[in-house]
Design a protein around this motif. Structure first.
Motif, mmCIF file in Angstrom:
data_model
loop_
_atom_site.group_PDB
_atom_site.id
_atom_site.type_symbol
_atom_site.label_atom_id
_atom_site.label_comp_id
_atom_site.label_asym_id
_atom_site.label_seq_id
_atom_site.Cartn_x
_atom_site.Cartn_y
_atom_site.Cartn_z
ATOM 1 N N ASN A 1 -41.692 41.279 13.859
ATOM 2 C CA ASN A 1 -41.776 39.898 14.324
ATOM 3 C C ASN A 1 -40.510 39.596 15.113
ATOM 4 O O ASN A 1 -39.457 40.204 14.865
ATOM 5 C CB ASN A 1 -41.950 38.906 13.177
ATOM 6 C CG ASN A 1 -40.750 38.820 12.278
ATOM 7 O OD1 ASN A 1 -40.458 39.742 11.521
ATOM 8 N ND2 ASN A 1 -40.010 37.714 12.363
ATOM 9 N N TYR A 2 -40.636 38.707 16.069
ATOM 10 C CA TYR A 2 -39.528 38.377 16.964
ATOM 11 C C TYR A 2 -39.406 36.875 17.124
ATOM 12 O O TYR A 2 -40.401 36.133 17.092
ATOM 13 C CB TYR A 2 -39.773 38.971 18.355
ATOM 14 C CG TYR A 2 -39.834 40.474 18.398
ATOM 15 C CD1 TYR A 2 -41.031 41.152 18.212
ATOM 16 C CD2 TYR A 2 -38.682 41.220 18.645
ATOM 17 C CE1 TYR A 2 -41.090 42.536 18.252
ATOM 18 C CE2 TYR A 2 -38.733 42.596 18.692
ATOM 19 C CZ TYR A 2 -39.929 43.243 18.497
ATOM 20 O OH TYR A 2 -39.973 44.615 18.550
ATOM 21 N N ALA A 3 -38.181 36.428 17.368
ATOM 22 C CA ALA A 3 -37.985 35.060 17.805
ATOM 23 C C ALA A 3 -38.580 34.931 19.202
ATOM 24 O O ALA A 3 -38.584 35.886 19.982
ATOM 25 C CB ALA A 3 -36.500 34.721 17.822
ATOM 26 N N ASP A 4 -39.088 33.760 19.499
ATOM 27 C CA ASP A 4 -39.799 33.552 20.763
ATOM 28 C C ASP A 4 -38.949 33.933 21.979
ATOM 29 O O ASP A 4 -39.450 34.535 22.935
ATOM 30 C CB ASP A 4 -40.245 32.098 20.876
ATOM 31 C CG ASP A 4 -41.364 31.764 19.909
ATOM 32 O OD1 ASP A 4 -41.598 30.564 19.658
ATOM 33 O OD2 ASP A 4 -42.002 32.702 19.394
ATOM 34 N N SER A 5 -37.681 33.604 21.939
ATOM 35 C CA SER A 5 -36.842 33.826 23.116
ATOM 36 C C SER A 5 -36.524 35.305 23.350
ATOM 37 O O SER A 5 -36.065 35.688 24.416
ATOM 38 C CB SER A 5 -35.544 33.035 22.995
ATOM 39 O OG SER A 5 -34.806 33.445 21.860
ATOM 40 N N MET A 6 -36.771 36.144 22.360
ATOM 41 C CA MET A 6 -36.503 37.564 22.478
ATOM 42 C C MET A 6 -37.763 38.378 22.732
ATOM 43 O O MET A 6 -37.682 39.537 23.126
ATOM 44 C CB MET A 6 -35.846 38.113 21.204
ATOM 45 C CG MET A 6 -34.434 37.643 20.956
ATOM 46 S SD MET A 6 -34.372 35.900 20.506
ATOM 47 C CE MET A 6 -32.867 35.768 19.602
ATOM 48 N N LYS B 1 -22.712 27.928 16.966
ATOM 49 C CA LYS B 1 -24.122 27.755 16.620
ATOM 50 C C LYS B 1 -24.421 28.381 15.271
ATOM 51 O O LYS B 1 -23.653 29.189 14.759
ATOM 52 C CB LYS B 1 -25.014 28.371 17.697
ATOM 53 C CG LYS B 1 -24.916 27.679 19.050
ATOM 54 C CD LYS B 1 -25.944 28.208 20.018
ATOM 55 C CE LYS B 1 -25.893 27.469 21.344
ATOM 56 N NZ LYS B 1 -26.941 27.964 22.300
ATOM 57 N N LYS B 2 -25.572 28.009 14.716
ATOM 58 C CA LYS B 2 -25.986 28.574 13.445
ATOM 59 C C LYS B 2 -26.560 29.973 13.659
ATOM 60 O O LYS B 2 -27.032 30.322 14.730
ATOM 61 C CB LYS B 2 -27.047 27.667 12.807
ATOM 62 C CG LYS B 2 -26.541 26.287 12.413
ATOM 63 C CD LYS B 2 -27.554 25.533 11.577
ATOM 64 C CE LYS B 2 -28.810 25.238 12.348
ATOM 65 N NZ LYS B 2 -29.750 24.401 11.537
ATOM 66 N N ARG B 3 -26.504 30.746 12.586
ATOM 67 C CA ARG B 3 -27.094 32.073 12.635
ATOM 68 C C ARG B 3 -28.606 31.939 12.776
ATOM 69 O O ARG B 3 -29.238 31.109 12.110
ATOM 70 C CB ARG B 3 -26.744 32.846 11.371
ATOM 71 C CG ARG B 3 -27.107 34.315 11.413
ATOM 72 C CD ARG B 3 -26.558 35.070 10.219
ATOM 73 N NE ARG B 3 -25.087 35.058 10.181
ATOM 74 C CZ ARG B 3 -24.353 35.778 9.345
ATOM 75 N NH1 ARG B 3 -24.947 36.563 8.467
ATOM 76 N NH2 ARG B 3 -23.042 35.708 9.368
ATOM 77 N N GLU B 4 -29.191 32.772 13.645
ATOM 78 C CA GLU B 4 -30.630 32.715 13.868
ATOM 79 C C GLU B 4 -31.249 34.099 13.776
ATOM 80 O O GLU B 4 -30.600 35.109 14.056
ATOM 81 C CB GLU B 4 -30.943 32.115 15.245
ATOM 82 C CG GLU B 4 -30.425 32.914 16.416
ATOM 83 C CD GLU B 4 -30.850 32.338 17.764
ATOM 84 O OE1 GLU B 4 -31.746 31.469 17.799
ATOM 85 O OE2 GLU B 4 -30.296 32.787 18.789
ATOM 86 N N LEU B 5 -32.515 34.120 13.396
ATOM 87 C CA LEU B 5 -33.248 35.377 13.309
ATOM 88 C C LEU B 5 -33.573 35.868 14.709
ATOM 89 O O LEU B 5 -34.036 35.107 15.559
ATOM 90 C CB LEU B 5 -34.535 35.177 12.522
ATOM 91 C CG LEU B 5 -35.460 36.384 12.425
ATOM 92 C CD1 LEU B 5 -34.821 37.496 11.590
ATOM 93 C CD2 LEU B 5 -36.800 35.974 11.826
#
Length: 117
Positions: free
Chosen positions: A57-62, A42-46
Motif C-alpha cells: 500500500n502507498y500514500a497517494d502522493s507516492m 511536519k509530522k511523520r507520515e506513512l
C-alpha cells in the motif's frame, strides 16, 4: 531486533534513489514492514507498507513514483524512489512489525533524503 536504514543522499529533482532497511537479530518472521518519512516541521507520515506475502500500500502522493519491495530471506526491505521532487525531502524511517509471542514493533534510525530543485 535492529533495523538499519541506508541509501539516502542528495539528488536532483527528477532523479532516483533506492533505500534499504535491513533487519537483524532474533527474527522468526516480520509480518509488516513500512517506510515513513518526516520532513522538517511536519509530522511523520506513512510512505508505503508491505506484508510478508507481498501485499503493498502507498500514500497517494507516492503512488506511481515509489515502489516498495522486500526480501524475506534477507529480512530486508527496499524503497525505489523515482521522479523525486523537492517536497520528498525528509528523513525516511523504516518500521518492522511482527505479531505473536515473539512480536516486536521496531524502528530504524532514519536516512536523510534531500532533493534539490
Amino acid at each position: 531486533v535492529q533495523l538499519q536504514a541506508s541509501g539516502g543522499g542528495l539528488v536532483q529533482a527528477g532523479g532516483s534513489l533506492r533505500l534499504s532497511c535491513a533487519a537483524s537479530g532474533r527474527i522468526r518472521s516480520i509480518n509488516v514492514m513500512r517506510w515513513y518519512r518526516q520532513a522538517p516541521g511536519k509530522k511523520r507520515e506513512l510512505v508505503a507498507g508491505i506484508t510478508s506475502g507481498g501485499s503493498t500500500n502507498y500514500a497517494d502522493s507516492m503512488q506511481g513514483r515509489f515502489t516498495i519491495s522486500r526480501d524475506n530471506i534477507k529480512n530486508t526491505m527496499y524503497l525505489q524512489m523515482n521522479s523525486l521532487k523537492p517536497e520528498d525531502t525528509a528523513v525516511y524511517y523504516c518500521n518492522a512489525l511482527a505479531f505473536g509471542s515473539y512480536g516486536f514493533d521496531n524502528w530504524g534510525q532514519g536516512t536523510l533524503v534531500t532533493v534539490s530543485s
